[in-house]
Design a protein around this motif. Structure first.
Motif, PDB file in Angstrom:
ATOM      1  N   TYR B  36       0.849  -1.185   0.000  1.00  0.00           N
ATOM      2  CA  TYR B  36       0.000   0.000   0.000  1.00  0.00           C
ATOM      3  C   TYR B  36       0.888   1.240   0.000  1.00  0.00           C
ATOM      4  CZ  TYR B  36      -3.559  -3.243   1.876  1.00  0.00           C
ATOM      5  OH  TYR B  36      -4.417  -4.292   2.080  1.00  0.00           O
ATOM      6  N   ARG B  37       0.303   2.330  -0.456  1.00  0.00           N
ATOM      7  CA  ARG B  37       0.934   3.621  -0.233  1.00  0.00           C
ATOM      8  C   ARG B  37      -0.104   4.535   0.417  1.00  0.00           C
ATOM      9  NH1 ARG B  37       2.600   6.097  -5.997  1.00  0.00           N
ATOM     10  NH2 ARG B  37       3.410   7.723  -4.638  1.00  0.00           N
ATOM     11  N   GLN B  38       0.410   5.439   1.202  1.00  0.00           N
ATOM     12  CA  GLN B  38      -0.484   6.323   1.944  1.00  0.00           C
ATOM     13  C   GLN B  38       0.068   7.732   1.915  1.00  0.00           C
ATOM     14  OE1 GLN B  38      -0.869   5.563   6.192  1.00  0.00           O
ATOM     15  NE2 GLN B  38      -3.033   6.116   6.142  1.00  0.00           N
ATOM     16  N   PHE B  39      -0.739   8.655   1.408  1.00  0.00           N
ATOM     17  CA  PHE B  39      -0.372  10.070   1.430  1.00  0.00           C
ATOM     18  C   PHE B  39      -0.926  10.691   2.694  1.00  0.00           C
ATOM     19  CE2 PHE B  39       1.708  10.233  -2.524  1.00  0.00           C
ATOM     20  CZ  PHE B  39       1.040   9.394  -3.392  1.00  0.00           C
ATOM     21  N   PRO B  40      -0.344  11.824   3.107  1.00  0.00           N
ATOM     22  CA  PRO B  40      -0.758  12.445   4.371  1.00  0.00           C
ATOM     23  C   PRO B  40      -2.262  12.652   4.453  1.00  0.00           C
ATOM     24  CG  PRO B  40       1.209  13.503   3.540  1.00  0.00           C
ATOM     25  CD  PRO B  40       0.763  12.561   2.466  1.00  0.00           C
ATOM     26  N   MET B  45      -3.897   3.076   0.151  1.00  0.00           N
ATOM     27  CA  MET B  45      -4.315   2.729  -1.211  1.00  0.00           C
ATOM     28  C   MET B  45      -3.565   1.484  -1.641  1.00  0.00           C
ATOM     29  SD  MET B  45      -4.286   6.488  -2.983  1.00  0.00           S
ATOM     30  CE  MET B  45      -3.951   5.700  -4.544  1.00  0.00           C
ATOM     31  N   LEU B  46      -4.300   0.442  -1.983  1.00  0.00           N
ATOM     32  CA  LEU B  46      -3.670  -0.796  -2.409  1.00  0.00           C
ATOM     33  C   LEU B  46      -2.968  -0.591  -3.736  1.00  0.00           C
ATOM     34  CD1 LEU B  46      -3.271  -3.854  -1.929  1.00  0.00           C
ATOM     35  CD2 LEU B  46      -5.382  -4.226  -3.204  1.00  0.00           C
ATOM     36  N   MET B  47      -1.686  -0.974  -3.782  1.00  0.00           N
ATOM     37  CA  MET B  47      -0.919  -0.879  -5.017  1.00  0.00           C
ATOM     38  C   MET B  47      -0.918  -2.214  -5.753  1.00  0.00           C
ATOM     39  SD  MET B  47       2.409   1.164  -3.613  1.00  0.00           S
ATOM     40  CE  MET B  47       3.165   1.241  -5.219  1.00  0.00           C
ATOM     41  N   SER B  89       7.370  10.166  -3.423  1.00  0.00           N
ATOM     42  CA  SER B  89       7.537  10.317  -1.973  1.00  0.00           C
ATOM     43  C   SER B  89       6.207   9.994  -1.294  1.00  0.00           C
ATOM     44  CB  SER B  89       7.963  11.748  -1.634  1.00  0.00           C
ATOM     45  OG  SER B  89       9.209  12.053  -2.221  1.00  0.00           O
ATOM     46  N   SER B  90       6.256   9.074  -0.368  1.00  0.00           N
ATOM     47  CA  SER B  90       5.026   8.625   0.285  1.00  0.00           C
ATOM     48  C   SER B  90       5.380   7.685   1.426  1.00  0.00           C
ATOM     49  CB  SER B  90       4.140   7.893  -0.733  1.00  0.00           C
ATOM     50  OG  SER B  90       2.863   7.607  -0.182  1.00  0.00           O
ATOM     51  N   PHE B  91       4.363   7.207   2.074  1.00  0.00           N
ATOM     52  CA  PHE B  91       4.503   6.214   3.140  1.00  0.00           C
ATOM     53  C   PHE B  91       4.072   4.883   2.542  1.00  0.00           C
ATOM     54  CE2 PHE B  91       5.391   5.040   7.287  1.00  0.00           C
ATOM     55  CZ  PHE B  91       4.325   4.489   7.994  1.00  0.00           C
ATOM     56  N   PHE B 106      -0.063  -5.806   9.417  1.00  0.00           N
ATOM     57  CA  PHE B 106       0.644  -4.746   8.716  1.00  0.00           C
ATOM     58  C   PHE B 106       2.050  -4.540   9.256  1.00  0.00           C
ATOM     59  CE2 PHE B 106      -2.525  -2.850   5.947  1.00  0.00           C
ATOM     60  CZ  PHE B 106      -3.697  -3.354   6.463  1.00  0.00           C
ATOM     61  N   GLY B 107       2.921  -4.151   8.353  1.00  0.00           N
ATOM     62  CA  GLY B 107       4.240  -3.717   8.761  1.00  0.00           C
ATOM     63  C   GLY B 107       4.180  -2.307   9.298  1.00  0.00           C
ATOM     64  N   PRO B 108       5.282  -1.808   9.849  1.00  0.00           N
ATOM     65  CA  PRO B 108       5.312  -0.473  10.442  1.00  0.00           C
ATOM     66  C   PRO B 108       5.420   0.640   9.418  1.00  0.00           C
ATOM     67  CG  PRO B 108       7.428  -1.527  10.669  1.00  0.00           C
ATOM     68  CD  PRO B 108       6.524  -2.554  10.077  1.00  0.00           C
ATOM     69  N   GLY B 109       5.630   0.287   8.160  1.00  0.00           N
ATOM     70  CA  GLY B 109       5.698   1.307   7.121  1.00  0.00           C
ATOM     71  C   GLY B 109       7.108   1.784   6.828  1.00  0.00           C
ATOM     72  N   THR B 110       7.282   2.309   5.623  1.00  0.00           N
ATOM     73  CA  THR B 110       8.554   2.889   5.189  1.00  0.00           C
ATOM     74  C   THR B 110       8.273   4.265   4.614  1.00  0.00           C
ATOM     75  OG1 THR B 110       9.564   0.753   4.655  1.00  0.00           O
ATOM     76  CG2 THR B 110      10.490   2.703   3.575  1.00  0.00           C
ATOM     77  N   ARG B 111       8.933   5.271   5.170  1.00  0.00           N
ATOM     78  CA  ARG B 111       8.769   6.634   4.679  1.00  0.00           C
ATOM     79  C   ARG B 111       9.806   6.882   3.603  1.00  0.00           C
ATOM     80  NH1 ARG B 111       4.871   9.917   4.753  1.00  0.00           N
ATOM     81  NH2 ARG B 111       4.560   9.529   6.993  1.00  0.00           N
TER      82      ARG B 111
END
Lengths: 113, 115
Positions: B36-40, B45-47, B89-91, B106-111
């Motif tokens: 997924y990617r997530q904007f602020p 959003m599933l990729m 650039s995204s999360f 879920f994982g903790p995310g990558t910025r």
């Protein structure tokens, strides 16, 4: 089209108060509904997961309800704490969808002292 | 609950370079992982859906040649952002599907920040 709608979009409450978040869905055929808590800059963390036959599930101060007939769910938070400030996301999965889920836009909760 | 890790947790890169993000399920095997990617202030959003041993399934509008996904083992999926640009650039968040109850962890995310 599968959809998940959450309300309110945002909510501000005082520490110690209770609150209830709503989730309405049109996902079919229904498999399960999950509530996640997402802190800013972190991945979502599961709070509860409910299947069709379950109508309530608790996890500490979090209690989720599910009405499969009306396709509604709620997440009730009791005795709120400052650390409850986060985004709460309702996620609904359909059967046979290989795990793909429909996400709500989330409710942003702010707990103030 | 089951644990999913991501590495790195944040990365800054120059425009035009490629960045690889790893997603690992630490205590269970996952034939299916999601990226997924997530904007602020927006939802996830599933990729793409990553399936072990086969090609990933991309959502509409996601360029498969730009976002390369490899799910080489039951505990590891990687996402490579090729020729990154500032708009990438995204999360980025991954999740792993636990087949026992069809729950996603879920994982903790990558910025990712692309300069």
């Amino acid at each position: 089209k599968n959809q998940v709608e959450q309300s309110p979009q945002s909510l501000i409450i005082l520490e110690g108060k209770n609150c209830t978040l709503q989730c309405n869905y049109t996902v079919s055929p229904f498999s399960n509904l999950r509530w996640y808590k997402q802190d800013t800059g972190r991945g979502p963390v599961s709070l509860t997961i409910m299947t069709f036959s379950e109508n309530t599930k608790s996890n500490g101060r979090y209690t989720a309800t599910l009405d499969a007939d009306t396709k509604q769910s709620s997440l009730h938070i009791t005795a709120s704490q400052l650390s409850d400030s986060a985004s709460y996301i309702c996620v609904v999965s359909a059967k046979g969808a290989a795990g793909k889920s429909t996400f709500g836009d989330g409710t942003t909760l702010t707990v103030k002292p | 609950g089951a644990v999913v890790s991501q590495h790195p947790s944040w990365v800054i890169c120059k425009s035009g370079t490629s960045v690889k993000i790893e997603c690992r399920s630490l205590d269970f095997q996952a034939t299916t992982m999601f990226w997924y990617r997530q904007f602020p202030k927006q939802s996830l959003m599933l990729m793409a859906t990553s399936n072990e041993g086969s090609k990933a399934t991309y959502e509409q509008g996601v360029e498969k040649d730009k976002f390369l996904i490899n799910h080489a083992s039951l505990t590891l999926s990687t996402l490579t952002v090729t020729s990154a640009h500032p708009e990438d650039s995204s999360f980025y968040i991954c999740s792993a599907l636990y087949s026992g109850n069809n729950e996603q962890f879920f994982g903790p995310g990558t910025r990712l920040t692309v300069l």
